[in-house]
Scaffold this motif. Structure first.
Motif, PDB file in Angstrom:
ATOM      1  N   ASP A 193       7.844 -10.055   4.174  1.00 33.61           N
ATOM      2  CA  ASP A 193       7.195  -8.748   4.329  1.00 33.61           C
ATOM      3  C   ASP A 193       6.471  -8.713   5.670  1.00 33.61           C
ATOM      4  OD1 ASP A 193       5.721  -6.449   4.145  1.00 33.61           O
ATOM      5  OD2 ASP A 193       4.776  -6.941   2.233  1.00 33.61           O
ATOM      6  N   VAL A 194       6.886  -7.825   6.573  1.00 31.61           N
ATOM      7  CA  VAL A 194       6.257  -7.796   7.900  1.00 31.61           C
ATOM      8  C   VAL A 194       4.803  -7.303   7.835  1.00 31.61           C
ATOM      9  CG1 VAL A 194       8.424  -7.493   9.155  1.00 31.61           C
ATOM     10  CG2 VAL A 194       7.112  -5.474   8.487  1.00 31.61           C
ATOM     11  N   ASP A 195       4.432  -6.668   6.723  1.00 31.45           N
ATOM     12  CA  ASP A 195       3.044  -6.203   6.569  1.00 31.45           C
ATOM     13  C   ASP A 195       2.115  -7.291   6.032  1.00 31.45           C
ATOM     14  OD1 ASP A 195       3.788  -3.653   7.296  1.00 31.45           O
ATOM     15  OD2 ASP A 195       4.016  -2.937   5.234  1.00 31.45           O
ATOM     16  N   ALA A 196       2.715  -8.366   5.506  1.00 31.79           N
ATOM     17  CA  ALA A 196       1.883  -9.387   4.861  1.00 31.79           C
ATOM     18  C   ALA A 196       0.983 -10.042   5.896  1.00 31.79           C
ATOM     19  CB  ALA A 196       2.777 -10.431   4.193  1.00 31.79           C
TER      20      ALA A 196
ATOM     21  N   ASP B 254       0.869  -1.181   0.000  1.00 30.78           N
ATOM     22  CA  ASP B 254       0.000   0.000   0.000  1.00 30.78           C
ATOM     23  C   ASP B 254       0.909   1.235   0.000  1.00 30.78           C
ATOM     24  OD1 ASP B 254      -2.182   1.669   0.210  1.00 30.78           O
ATOM     25  OD2 ASP B 254      -2.243   1.532   2.404  1.00 30.78           O
ATOM     26  N   GLN B 255       1.760   1.315  -1.002  1.00 28.75           N
ATOM     27  CA  GLN B 255       2.782   2.362  -1.015  1.00 28.75           C
ATOM     28  C   GLN B 255       2.171   3.758  -1.124  1.00 28.75           C
ATOM     29  OE1 GLN B 255       2.018   0.448  -3.562  1.00 28.75           O
ATOM     30  NE2 GLN B 255       2.608   1.241  -5.545  1.00 28.75           N
ATOM     31  N   ASN B 256       2.818   4.721  -0.460  1.00 30.65           N
ATOM     32  CA  ASN B 256       2.357   6.116  -0.566  1.00 30.65           C
ATOM     33  C   ASN B 256       3.370   6.982  -1.329  1.00 30.65           C
ATOM     34  OD1 ASN B 256       4.302   6.127   1.399  1.00 30.65           O
ATOM     35  ND2 ASN B 256       2.927   6.666   3.099  1.00 30.65           N
ATOM     36  N   VAL B 257       4.410   6.352  -1.827  1.00 35.58           N
ATOM     37  CA  VAL B 257       5.441   7.070  -2.601  1.00 35.58           C
ATOM     38  C   VAL B 257       5.670   6.320  -3.925  1.00 35.58           C
ATOM     39  CG1 VAL B 257       7.892   7.748  -2.662  1.00 35.58           C
ATOM     40  CG2 VAL B 257       6.592   7.949  -0.522  1.00 35.58           C
TER      41      VAL B 257
END
Ligand SMILES: C[S@@+](CC[C@H](N)C(=O)[O-])C[C@H]1O[C@@H](n2cnc3c(N)ncnc32)[C@H](O)[C@@H]1O
Length: 160
Positions: free
Chosen positions: A138-141, A98-101
């Motif tokens: 990926d720690v967000d996965a 969910d990148q913001n950049v």
């Protein structure tokens, strides 16, 4: 400054960024202030590697985790894909699905430009997407849910 301005590239680094040293992803770049969408927050120079230099050497070092795919024109004009080491803060952006950049290569000037994709709130981490093929967990996965009702997992718990 003296010199031909066609040889000069304007650089940019937002003053509203901080580097956090200990996050679940290692070091990471965070917003110290609200940052509006479509703000260029960083322009990083890159060091393109030779194909052989990358394959035989850098690929086997931790530096490889700080490189981006980079197109290279060989002496016979053939286009090859190699890696480029991103210098500056560009190397510190972690990955998020969910990148913001967003980022774009400027091959002619050997730069990568980073720009916010949406409004970013103070305290948010600034992340890019590394794509689908990650070389780390990926720690967000989301953690995988066990199939069934979970009884097979419970039956594996050992009780003294
Ligand atoms: C380009 S570096 C980013 C800066 C790095 N965190 C540091 O401290 O030097 C890429 C490395 O950061 C870590 N990383 C980036 N995004 C991550 C994520 N979503 N989950 C876990 N680790 C991540 C991985 O170790 C990856 O190899």
């Amino acid at each position: 400054m003296k010199g031909d301005t066609k040889d000069l590239v304007s650089l940019r680094r937002s003053a509203d960024l901080v580097l956090a040293l200990t996050t679940p992803k290692g070091r990471g770049v965070f917003a110290a202030q609200d940052i509006p969408a479509r703000t260029v927050i960083e322009i990083s120079p890159v060091l393109p590697l030779g194909v052989e230099e990358n394959e035989s050497h850098v690929k086997h070092t931790s530096l490889y985790h700080y490189t981006y795919n980079w197109p290279l024109h060989s002496s016979n004009g053939e286009k090859q894909i190699t890696q480029a080491v991103v210098l500056g803060l560009g190397s510190m952006f972690n990955h998020s699905r969910d990148q913001n950049v967003g980022w774009e290569r400027d091959v002619d000037h050997l730069l990568v430009r980073y720009q916010t994709l949406r409004d970013v709130k103070a305290g948010e981490e600034l992340c890019i997407s590394y794509g689908d093929r990650l070389s780390f967990k990926d720690v967000d996965a989301p953690t995988e849910e066990p199939e069934g009702d979970g009884s097979e997992v419970l039956s594996n718990i050992q009780i003294d």
